[in-house]
Write a protein that holds these residues in place. Structure first.
Motif, mmCIF file in Angstrom:
data_model
loop_
_atom_site.group_PDB
_atom_site.id
_atom_site.type_symbol
_atom_site.label_atom_id
_atom_site.label_comp_id
_atom_site.label_asym_id
_atom_site.label_seq_id
_atom_site.Cartn_x
_atom_site.Cartn_y
_atom_site.Cartn_z
ATOM 1 N N HIS A 201 35.210 125.121 131.821
ATOM 2 C CA HIS A 201 33.757 125.227 131.975
ATOM 3 C C HIS A 201 33.220 126.282 131.017
ATOM 4 O O HIS A 201 33.694 127.428 131.020
ATOM 5 N N VAL A 202 32.230 125.920 130.204
ATOM 6 C CA VAL A 202 31.561 126.862 129.305
ATOM 7 C C VAL A 202 30.054 126.702 129.491
ATOM 8 O O VAL A 202 29.534 125.581 129.506
ATOM 9 N N ILE A 203 29.369 127.831 129.655
ATOM 10 C CA ILE A 203 27.905 127.821 129.674
ATOM 11 C C ILE A 203 27.420 128.685 128.521
ATOM 12 O O ILE A 203 27.857 129.828 128.361
ATOM 13 N N VAL A 204 26.537 128.118 127.707
ATOM 14 C CA VAL A 204 25.879 128.853 126.633
ATOM 15 C C VAL A 204 24.430 129.059 127.049
ATOM 16 O O VAL A 204 23.680 128.085 127.214
ATOM 17 N N THR A 205 24.039 130.307 127.271
ATOM 18 C CA THR A 205 22.659 130.583 127.650
ATOM 19 C C THR A 205 21.792 130.602 126.408
ATOM 20 O O THR A 205 22.197 131.067 125.334
ATOM 21 N N LEU A 206 20.547 130.104 126.550
ATOM 22 C CA LEU A 206 19.657 129.897 125.409
ATOM 23 C C LEU A 206 18.359 130.670 125.552
ATOM 24 O O LEU A 206 17.332 130.300 124.979
ATOM 25 N N GLY A 207 18.372 131.758 126.322
ATOM 26 C CA GLY A 207 17.174 132.573 126.498
ATOM 27 C C GLY A 207 16.056 131.793 127.170
ATOM 28 O O GLY A 207 16.262 131.127 128.193
ATOM 29 N N SER A 208 14.885 131.840 126.584
ATOM 30 C CA SER A 208 13.718 131.171 127.166
ATOM 31 C C SER A 208 13.832 129.654 127.120
ATOM 32 O O SER A 208 13.024 128.950 127.735
ATOM 33 N N ARG A 209 14.862 129.126 126.432
ATOM 34 C CA ARG A 209 15.053 127.668 126.357
ATOM 35 C C ARG A 209 16.033 127.165 127.415
ATOM 36 O O ARG A 209 16.288 125.966 127.493
ATOM 37 N N GLY A 210 16.599 128.078 128.219
ATOM 38 C CA GLY A 210 17.445 127.631 129.320
ATOM 39 C C GLY A 210 18.919 127.830 129.060
ATOM 40 O O GLY A 210 19.349 128.891 128.607
ATOM 41 N N ALA A 211 19.725 126.795 129.311
ATOM 42 C CA ALA A 211 21.180 126.920 129.199
ATOM 43 C C ALA A 211 21.794 125.560 128.901
ATOM 44 O O ALA A 211 21.204 124.509 129.190
ATOM 45 N N ARG A 212 22.981 125.586 128.321
ATOM 46 C CA ARG A 212 23.743 124.362 128.033
ATOM 47 C C ARG A 212 25.099 124.467 128.714
ATOM 48 O O ARG A 212 25.801 125.465 128.567
ATOM 49 N N TYR A 213 25.445 123.420 129.458
ATOM 50 C CA TYR A 213 26.723 123.378 130.165
ATOM 51 C C TYR A 213 27.668 122.436 129.444
ATOM 52 O O TYR A 213 27.333 121.280 129.162
ATOM 53 N N LEU A 214 28.875 122.945 129.150
ATOM 54 C CA LEU A 214 29.887 122.177 128.435
ATOM 55 C C LEU A 214 31.143 122.102 129.302
ATOM 56 O O LEU A 214 31.775 123.124 129.576
ATOM 57 N N GLN A 215 31.475 120.909 129.746
ATOM 58 C CA GLN A 215 32.690 120.703 130.522
ATOM 59 C C GLN A 215 33.645 119.867 129.692
ATOM 60 O O GLN A 215 33.234 118.889 129.050
ATOM 61 N N GLN A 216 34.916 120.271 129.686
ATOM 62 C CA GLN A 216 35.895 119.552 128.878
ATOM 63 C C GLN A 216 35.882 118.067 129.219
ATOM 64 O O GLN A 216 35.925 117.677 130.379
ATOM 65 N N GLY A 217 35.803 117.244 128.172
ATOM 66 C CA GLY A 217 35.839 115.809 128.353
ATOM 67 C C GLY A 217 34.513 115.174 128.709
ATOM 68 O O GLY A 217 34.457 113.957 128.932
ATOM 69 N N CYS A 218 33.427 115.974 128.765
ATOM 70 C CA CYS A 218 32.114 115.456 129.146
ATOM 71 C C CYS A 218 31.078 115.818 128.086
ATOM 72 O O CYS A 218 31.273 116.733 127.284
ATOM 73 N N ASP A 219 29.961 115.084 128.090
ATOM 74 C CA ASP A 219 28.868 115.392 127.176
ATOM 75 C C ASP A 219 28.150 116.658 127.630
ATOM 76 O O ASP A 219 28.085 116.952 128.833
ATOM 77 N N PRO A 220 27.588 117.435 126.685
ATOM 78 C CA PRO A 220 26.827 118.628 127.058
ATOM 79 C C PRO A 220 25.619 118.264 127.921
ATOM 80 O O PRO A 220 25.036 117.186 127.780
ATOM 81 N N VAL A 221 25.255 119.172 128.814
ATOM 82 C CA VAL A 221 24.071 118.995 129.659
ATOM 83 C C VAL A 221 23.172 120.210 129.465
ATOM 84 O O VAL A 221 23.622 121.351 129.612
ATOM 85 N N ASP A 222 21.904 119.967 129.110
ATOM 86 C CA ASP A 222 20.946 121.052 128.894
ATOM 87 C C ASP A 222 20.059 121.240 130.119
ATOM 88 O O ASP A 222 19.673 120.256 130.779
ATOM 89 N N PHE A 223 19.738 122.496 130.406
ATOM 90 C CA PHE A 223 18.885 122.856 131.524
ATOM 91 C C PHE A 223 17.739 123.705 130.994
ATOM 92 O O PHE A 223 17.984 124.774 130.409
ATOM 93 N N ALA A 224 16.517 123.241 131.183
ATOM 94 C CA ALA A 224 15.363 123.987 130.700
ATOM 95 C C ALA A 224 15.097 125.195 131.586
ATOM 96 O O ALA A 224 15.333 125.164 132.794
ATOM 97 N N ALA A 225 14.604 126.271 130.962
ATOM 98 C CA ALA A 225 14.228 127.459 131.725
ATOM 99 C C ALA A 225 12.835 127.266 132.322
ATOM 100 O O ALA A 225 12.024 126.485 131.820
ATOM 101 N N HIS A 226 12.563 127.978 133.410
ATOM 102 C CA HIS A 226 11.229 127.978 133.994
ATOM 103 C C HIS A 226 10.312 128.875 133.172
ATOM 104 O O HIS A 226 10.731 129.907 132.645
ATOM 105 N N LYS A 227 9.064 128.484 133.068
ATOM 106 C CA LYS A 227 8.084 129.258 132.307
ATOM 107 C C LYS A 227 7.428 130.281 133.234
ATOM 108 O O LYS A 227 6.729 129.917 134.169
ATOM 109 N N VAL A 228 7.681 131.560 132.963
ATOM 110 C CA VAL A 228 7.124 132.653 133.750
ATOM 111 C C VAL A 228 6.653 133.742 132.799
ATOM 112 O O VAL A 228 7.001 133.744 131.617
#
Length: 290
Positions: A201-228
């Motif tokens: 499991h690898v998570i790359v945080t992207l600041g105000s753009r959220g985060a990207r989750y990388l699991q071995q053998g799977c496509d990346p999944v992006d998560f948007a950050a909340h606007k505050v």
């Protein structure tokens, strides 16, 4: 289950400034507050407030008993925090009017841990427990190796970032979290993109753009950050990590854990301070966010 956190404990001295200083510039601060901090303490508090049992492995000096007491108040197991003859770690944090910060870190007691202390703590761990490390203490490699041998889920929050430190613990990791700048620096050192690292499991945080989750053998999944409206970004990444680990500990799918952690981090940046102002689970669930 339990989250075992080999982590730093600091006194955070937070100075409010009109802007972050340039080299050679002298600025008058318009405010000063002291908080419990350190990436380790922040993550322990976040994990506890997210509903997990957290046991902290660390050290404070004779001047740091207040920090140990504060962690106890927040529900963290402090039996494995040693008192040593070295000053407690501390950070000088400058925060500007837009919520950006710079940090000067003195490690102190955080680098006075010994392997026997870590071994004694982890002797109480059970297979399947989580062990988390950050780059603010010594003995990380020894702890990661021991955690791996004991069948713990070994996690590493790669900050403050040093590519060599990551590479040394990489063979023992099940989970790695780092930001996109750190991911690029690690790629330059290893030749491996984040998705190619030998970690499940690898998570790359992207600041105000959220985060990207990388699991071995799977496509990346992006998560948007909340606007505050951010007033202080200090501790937001630690809050995110603590909530992700708590989600893992409580059996959440990783995607659900990240969504909840995103909410916690969004609340955190609307507050001044570090461990003392990390939101609890009820606040995170009840928050009205976009």
């Amino acid at each position: 289950m339990t989250i075992w956190n080999l982590g730093s404990i600091n006194a955070d001295m937070v100075y409010g400034l009109p802007h972050l200083p340039a080299a050679g510039e002298t600025l008058a601060a318009d405010g000063l507050e002291r908080f419990l901090g350190g990436k380790g303490a922040n993550m322990s508090v976040a994990g506890s407030r997210a509903g997990s049992r957290v046991s902290h492995i660390g050290a404070v000096g004779p001047d740091g008993r207040w920090a140990k007491d504060r962690l106890t108040e927040y529900g963290v197991d402090t039996r494995f925090i040693a008192e040593v003859d070295v000053p407690t770690g501390h950070a000088i944090i400058a925060v500007d009017a837009q919520g950006e910060n710079l940090i000067i870190l003195y490690p102190g007691a955080n680098h006075a841990l010994d392997s026997a202390q870590i071994g004694k703590a982890l002797a109480s761990a059970n297979t399947g427990d989580i062990l988390v490390l950050q780059n603010e203490t010594n003995a990380q490699v020894e702890a990661a190796r021991l955690g791996h041998e004991l069948g713990l889920t070994v996690c590493y929050a790669a900050a403050p970032f040093q590519a060599q430190s990551v590479q040394e613990v990489l063979p023992y990791l099940d989970f790695l979290i780092l930001n996109e700048v750190e991911a690029e620096q690690l790629r330059q050192e290893t030749g491996l993109d984040a998705a190619e690292l030998p970690v499940r499991h690898v998570i790359v945080t992207l600041g105000s753009r959220g985060a990207r989750y990388l699991q071995q053998g799977c496509d990346p999944v992006d998560f948007a950050a909340h606007k505050v409206q951010a007033v202080d970004t200090t501790g937001a990444g630690d809050t995110f990590t603590g909530y992700v680990l708590a989600g893992m500990d409580r059996g959440m799918p990783m995607e659900q854990a990240i969504l909840q952690a995103n909410r916690a981090a969004a609340l955190m940046v609307t507050r001044h301070g570090t461990a003392d102002v990390i939101p609890d689970l009820r606040e995170v669930r009840d928050a009205q966010l976009d």
